[in-house]
Scaffold this motif. Structure first.
Motif, PDB file in Angstrom:
ATOM      1  N   LEU A  29       0.812  -1.216   0.000  1.00 23.69           N
ATOM      2  CA  LEU A  29       0.000   0.000   0.000  1.00 23.69           C
ATOM      3  C   LEU A  29       0.845   1.265   0.000  1.00 23.69           C
ATOM      4  O   LEU A  29       0.417   2.297  -0.525  1.00 23.69           O
ATOM      5  N   GLY A  30       2.031   1.209   0.563  1.00 23.90           N
ATOM      6  CA  GLY A  30       2.890   2.384   0.547  1.00 23.90           C
ATOM      7  C   GLY A  30       3.232   2.873  -0.844  1.00 23.90           C
ATOM      8  O   GLY A  30       3.545   4.056  -1.041  1.00 23.90           O
ATOM      9  N   PHE A  31       3.169   1.961  -1.840  1.00 21.59           N
ATOM     10  CA  PHE A  31       3.436   2.334  -3.229  1.00 21.59           C
ATOM     11  C   PHE A  31       2.180   2.380  -4.092  1.00 21.59           C
ATOM     12  O   PHE A  31       2.224   2.925  -5.194  1.00 21.59           O
ATOM     13  N   THR A  32       1.078   1.809  -3.619  1.00 23.17           N
ATOM     14  CA  THR A  32      -0.115   1.734  -4.468  1.00 23.17           C
ATOM     15  C   THR A  32      -1.266   2.612  -3.984  1.00 23.17           C
ATOM     16  O   THR A  32      -2.180   2.891  -4.748  1.00 23.17           O
ATOM     17  N   ASP A  33      -1.227   3.042  -2.736  1.00 23.60           N
ATOM     18  CA  ASP A  33      -2.329   3.820  -2.165  1.00 23.60           C
ATOM     19  C   ASP A  33      -1.939   5.304  -2.124  1.00 23.60           C
ATOM     20  O   ASP A  33      -0.916   5.666  -1.524  1.00 23.60           O
ATOM     21  N   PRO A  34      -2.736   6.180  -2.717  1.00 18.34           N
ATOM     22  CA  PRO A  34      -2.377   7.604  -2.779  1.00 18.34           C
ATOM     23  C   PRO A  34      -2.368   8.308  -1.426  1.00 18.34           C
ATOM     24  O   PRO A  34      -1.920   9.450  -1.334  1.00 18.34           O
ATOM     25  N   ARG A  35      -2.800   7.645  -0.368  1.00 17.95           N
ATOM     26  CA  ARG A  35      -2.710   8.254   0.959  1.00 17.95           C
ATOM     27  C   ARG A  35      -1.270   8.387   1.432  1.00 17.95           C
ATOM     28  O   ARG A  35      -0.978   9.182   2.327  1.00 17.95           O
ATOM     29  N   PHE A  36      -0.372   7.613   0.832  1.00 19.36           N
ATOM     30  CA  PHE A  36       1.019   7.610   1.255  1.00 19.36           C
ATOM     31  C   PHE A  36       1.876   8.403   0.277  1.00 19.36           C
ATOM     32  O   PHE A  36       1.556   8.495  -0.915  1.00 19.36           O
ATOM     33  N   PRO A  37       2.987   9.001   0.762  1.00 24.11           N
ATOM     34  CA  PRO A  37       3.803   9.877  -0.092  1.00 24.11           C
ATOM     35  C   PRO A  37       4.292   9.222  -1.367  1.00 24.11           C
ATOM     36  O   PRO A  37       4.396   9.881  -2.410  1.00 24.11           O
ATOM     37  N   LEU A  38       4.613   7.915  -1.330  1.00 23.07           N
ATOM     38  CA  LEU A  38       5.123   7.215  -2.503  1.00 23.07           C
ATOM     39  C   LEU A  38       4.014   6.544  -3.302  1.00 23.07           C
ATOM     40  O   LEU A  38       4.286   5.929  -4.343  1.00 23.07           O
ATOM     41  N   GLY A  39       2.772   6.647  -2.856  1.00 21.27           N
ATOM     42  CA  GLY A  39       1.684   5.878  -3.457  1.00 21.27           C
ATOM     43  C   GLY A  39       0.884   6.622  -4.498  1.00 21.27           C
ATOM     44  O   GLY A  39       0.902   7.845  -4.574  1.00 21.27           O
ATOM     45  N   GLY A  40       0.161   5.843  -5.301  1.00 21.82           N
ATOM     46  CA  GLY A  40      -0.833   6.403  -6.198  1.00 21.82           C
ATOM     47  C   GLY A  40      -0.372   6.805  -7.574  1.00 21.82           C
ATOM     48  O   GLY A  40      -1.141   7.418  -8.323  1.00 21.82           O
ATOM     49  N   ALA A  41       0.867   6.467  -7.974  1.00 30.91           N
ATOM     50  CA  ALA A  41       1.294   6.791  -9.337  1.00 30.91           C
ATOM     51  C   ALA A  41       0.428   6.018 -10.332  1.00 30.91           C
ATOM     52  O   ALA A  41       0.254   4.809 -10.187  1.00 30.91           O
ATOM     53  N   PRO A  42      -0.138   6.688 -11.346  1.00 34.62           N
ATOM     54  CA  PRO A  42      -1.059   6.009 -12.265  1.00 34.62           C
ATOM     55  C   PRO A  42      -0.457   4.775 -12.942  1.00 34.62           C
ATOM     56  O   PRO A  42      -1.147   3.766 -13.115  1.00 34.62           O
ATOM     57  N   MET A  43       0.808   4.842 -13.336  1.00 34.17           N
ATOM     58  CA  MET A  43       1.421   3.708 -14.015  1.00 34.17           C
ATOM     59  C   MET A  43       1.534   2.498 -13.085  1.00 34.17           C
ATOM     60  O   MET A  43       1.335   1.359 -13.502  1.00 34.17           O
ATOM     61  N   ILE A  44       1.830   2.761 -11.819  1.00 38.59           N
ATOM     62  CA  ILE A  44       1.925   1.674 -10.853  1.00 38.59           C
ATOM     63  C   ILE A  44       0.548   1.085 -10.584  1.00 38.59           C
ATOM     64  O   ILE A  44       0.377  -0.137 -10.501  1.00 38.59           O
ATOM     65  N   ASN A  45      -0.452   1.931 -10.474  1.00 36.49           N
ATOM     66  CA  ASN A  45      -1.808   1.438 -10.253  1.00 36.49           C
ATOM     67  C   ASN A  45      -2.270   0.542 -11.399  1.00 36.49           C
ATOM     68  O   ASN A  45      -2.871  -0.520 -11.181  1.00 36.49           O
TER      69      ASN A  45
END
Length: 209
Positions: A29-45
């Motif tokens: 979730l740290g890389f996939t959830d936009p609540r976190f600073p590293l999360g939520g990049a569209p390409m990763i999602n």
């Protein structure tokens, strides 16, 4: 033909072997959830959603899966990262360290905690695949220019055939994603489209069949 090709890079394809295993690198979730600073990049999602499709086919075919997350107790047990949120947010037991439920199957997957970029560095990933008779490692995850690339190089170094389905890996920006995949493809692995992997899995013989 570019300068690399003229010098012999990017020769014959690696190809698939007889028995694949799949690694899922840092889809937490740290890389996939936009609540976190590293999360939520569209390409990763998008890569998470595509990897979920790949994993459904892999699990149905009895293919071993090793998924990892990265976490630390604090700065004292972490390498000298230049990415502050890695140390600040990716802590043992935190929500940021939880695997994204879209890709996680606790009844099938081996789950590993890692402390360095590669899923293979000081973890049980390579011995696990050896025990499973794996000769081909399909690499998914994030980020392409960092932990994915490190995992590809280590899988290659262990002697596995390495396949990277491009839609199943993601980065923060398009340029480093594409540049690293080009370089991976000319040196260590075959970079392919998702349907190529799905077709391979659908025609795979089940172990002991």
């Amino acid at each position: 033909m570019d300068e690399y090709q003229r010098r012999g890079y990017g020769g014959a394809p690696v190809g698939f072997g007889r028995r694949p295993g799949i690694v899922v690198v840092d889809f937490q979730l740290g890389f996939t959830d936009p609540r976190f600073p590293l999360g939520g990049a569209p390409m990763i999602n998008a890569a998470v959603d595509n990897t979920a499709i790949l994993l459904r086919a892999a699990r149905a075919a009895g293919v071993p899966v090793a998924a990892c997350y990265i976490a630390y107790a604090g700065a004292g047990d972490a390498p000298h990262w230049k990415v502050a949120p890695v140390i600040d947010t990716l802590r043992h037991g935190s929500e940021a360290a939880r695997l994204d439920p879209r890709i996680h199957d606790p009844d099938h997957d081996l789950v590993l905690c890692k402390s360095a970029p590669s899923i293979f560095f000081q973890t049980n990933a390579a011995p696990y695949f050896v025990r499973q008779g794996v000769d081909t490692v399909i690499v998914t995850g994030c980020v392409t220019s960092g932990c994915v690339r490190a995992s590809v190089v280590d899988a290659f170094s262990y002697g596995f055939r390495v396949i990277v389905p491009e839609p199943c890996v993601g980065d923060v920006a398009r340029e480093p994603h594409e540049a690293n995949l080009r370089d991976i493809d000319r040196r260590y692995a075959d970079v392919v489209d998702l349907p190529v992997c799905l077709d391979y899995l659908s025609n795979l013989e089940r172990p002991n069949s």
